[in-house]
Enzyme design. Sequence first.
Site, mmCIF file in Angstrom:
data_model
loop_
_atom_site.group_PDB
_atom_site.id
_atom_site.type_symbol
_atom_site.label_atom_id
_atom_site.label_comp_id
_atom_site.label_asym_id
_atom_site.label_seq_id
_atom_site.Cartn_x
_atom_site.Cartn_y
_atom_site.Cartn_z
ATOM 1 C CD GLU A 60 -1.539 -2.429 1.625
ATOM 2 O OE1 GLU A 60 -2.300 -3.396 1.489
ATOM 3 O OE2 GLU A 60 -0.377 -2.531 2.101
ATOM 4 N N PRO A 271 9.857 -14.439 -0.583
ATOM 5 C CG PRO A 271 10.669 -15.834 1.089
ATOM 6 C CD PRO A 271 11.123 -14.960 -0.039
ATOM 7 N NE ARG A 272 2.772 -8.972 0.704
ATOM 8 C CZ ARG A 272 2.581 -7.959 -0.129
ATOM 9 N NH1 ARG A 272 3.248 -7.913 -1.279
ATOM 10 N NH2 ARG A 272 1.727 -6.996 0.155
ATOM 11 C CG MET A 311 12.456 -6.013 4.109
ATOM 12 S SD MET A 311 11.161 -7.172 3.597
ATOM 13 C CE MET A 311 9.762 -6.043 3.469
ATOM 14 N N GLY A 312 12.133 -3.982 0.029
ATOM 15 C CA GLY A 312 12.069 -2.820 -0.841
ATOM 16 C C GLY A 312 12.717 -2.988 -2.191
ATOM 17 C CD GLU A 313 17.556 -4.829 -3.066
ATOM 18 O OE1 GLU A 313 18.470 -4.058 -3.425
ATOM 19 O OE2 GLU A 313 17.747 -6.049 -2.831
ATOM 20 C CG ASN A 337 0.855 -4.376 -7.895
ATOM 21 O OD1 ASN A 337 0.157 -4.396 -8.899
ATOM 22 N ND2 ASN A 337 1.637 -3.352 -7.603
ATOM 23 C CD GLU A 340 5.668 -3.536 -7.616
ATOM 24 O OE1 GLU A 340 6.302 -4.594 -7.409
ATOM 25 O OE2 GLU A 340 5.561 -2.637 -6.758
#
Length: 422
Positions: A60, A271-272, A311-313, A337, A340
């Site tokens: 989000e 993994p999420r 994270m964030g990649e 999503n 992307e």
Amino acid sequence: MRIFYTFIFYLAVPIILLRLLWRAIAAPAYAKRWSERFAFFSPLTPNKKVIWFHTVSVGEFIAALPLIRLLQARGDVQLVVTTTTPTGSERVRASLGESVFHVYAPYDLPSVLTRFIRRTKPSLLLIMETELWPNTLAACAKRKIPSVLINGRMSEKSARGYEKFSGLTQPMMQHLTKALVQNKTDAERFNRIGLPVGNTEITGNVKFDLTLSEDVRTNAATLKQQWSQDGKILLWIAASTHQGEDEIILDAFAQCKKNPALENLRLVIVPRHPERFNSVASLCISRGFKVSRRSEKIVSDDAHIILGDTMGELLLMFGASDIAFVGGSLVPNGGHNFIEPAVWQLPILSGTSVFNFAEVSRLLVDAGALTLVPSAGVLAQQVEILATNSAERVKRGQAASAVANENRGALAKTLNAIDAFL
């Protein structure tokens, strides 16, 4: 009704604390800054109009980031950005630093919300996608603070759930000032559960307005060169996977590796949730695969699998890949999503549980860009088709990109709607 809300939610305080403790056992970051969730933090001292922007977690927040930057560019507002999860909090701090006032979202308890509002002084509440809480909306309505749902979506499953508690849902929807929703079906469901028709506006899905910066494109190209060994290896990314899904993906990957023509296929599994990084790595190793981890920066030449444990990649990793599978869909989670990988012109695969992205998945399926698979066997078959047929990869990838481009424009509509409250 307010007394009833207060009784119910104060009764839930011990449950909230137990849940926080339980989550902290699995993910220790939940044990940090817990006081913020009860609105204990140093008050904001704004000299501009304050917008409270709530984004639940990473997905989000990433979707909201272009809108946040546009609001910041106005120069006449101060943003308070809240998240619910530690991973979402990390993304806010990494992307926006001190340019926004960031704390965890307050629990939906009357006294906590009173304290939060006193300490932040918001003039407008913006909520991303689905996070509707009765006391939060009631607290804002009582103080004449408009509340606007951004990029709203409502699955049929969620709508039926709300309808079961119509005595609570309808007053809550009356307190929501405006819902900016993704499509006509979402609007009809919001109206069905009690939101007045005049408070609903169809603006589209802001996730389609994703723009790939030159830095991201350059970094993705560099990463692809490293991971693919200068184009010798084909990269299949399985993104945002959930518990119970990794085993299915590894079964499909093992089946693919039996095909001599797919000797050059490498899996990137992401993994999420970060608390699952180590367990997924162990699972891959137990299946006999050699694993390299993104966090270690170096990928072994003989690695079968790259574990995306940073994270964030994810956007960057999509850009380095050739085939995309989007997780949360082989288990009944509703999917994640698709936009992307579509923007990166990737052919997309998914499980059949896509109710959270029903309209996006329909558009991509109709365009021939997305294929839904029910099992490891069918997933393996589709990966084999795409891995051995470059023309098919390009065809499906271009179809995905076309869907993304054709559906842009929601960001401008959303900003115009917000301006009416500023």
